[in-house]
Design a protein around this motif. Structure first.
Motif, short mmCIF file in Angstrom:
data_model
loop_
_atom_site.label_atom_id
_atom_site.label_comp_id
_atom_site.label_asym_id
_atom_site.label_seq_id
_atom_site.Cartn_x
_atom_site.Cartn_y
_atom_site.Cartn_z
N VAL A 10 0.82 -1.21 0.00
CA VAL A 10 0.00 0.00 0.00
C VAL A 10 0.85 1.26 0.00
O VAL A 10 0.34 2.36 -0.24
N LEU A 11 2.15 1.15 0.26
CA LEU A 11 3.02 2.33 0.32
C LEU A 11 3.92 2.47 -0.90
O LEU A 11 4.24 3.59 -1.32
N CYS A 16 3.76 -6.96 -1.65
CA CYS A 16 3.97 -6.91 -0.20
C CYS A 16 5.10 -7.87 0.18
O CYS A 16 5.11 -9.03 -0.24
N ILE A 17 6.07 -7.36 0.95
CA ILE A 17 7.18 -8.21 1.42
C ILE A 17 7.08 -8.47 2.93
O ILE A 17 7.96 -9.04 3.52
N CYS A 22 3.59 -0.32 6.82
CA CYS A 22 2.26 0.26 6.67
C CYS A 22 1.47 0.25 7.98
O CYS A 22 0.46 0.92 8.10
N GLU A 23 1.93 -0.49 8.97
CA GLU A 23 1.26 -0.58 10.26
C GLU A 23 1.80 0.40 11.30
O GLU A 23 1.31 0.45 12.42
#
Length: 58
Positions: A10-11, A16-17, A22-23
């Motif tokens: 999302v960034l 996604c790794i 993002c959290e």
């Protein structure tokens, strides 16, 4: 065998790794985001300044 679908980051423009960046809270980097909304600066009301009122005489 099923091919698993990867989630998009999302960034960044990548898959996604699992870095969990993002959290992280935008206001306090030592905290996990709890969706408090303080970083969004949302206001419950709005103010409009009126300079003048024009009345049509017709």
């Amino acid at each position: 065998m099923k091919k698993t679908e990867r989630e998009e980051c999302v960034l960044y423009d990548r898959e996604c790794i699992g870095c969990m960046e993002c959290e992280v809270c935008d206001l306090d980097e030592s905290k996990v985001c709890d969706n408090c909304g303080k970083c969004l600066e949302i206001r419950d009301d709005a103010v409009i300044k009126i300079d003048k009122i024009i009345i049509d005489e017709d």
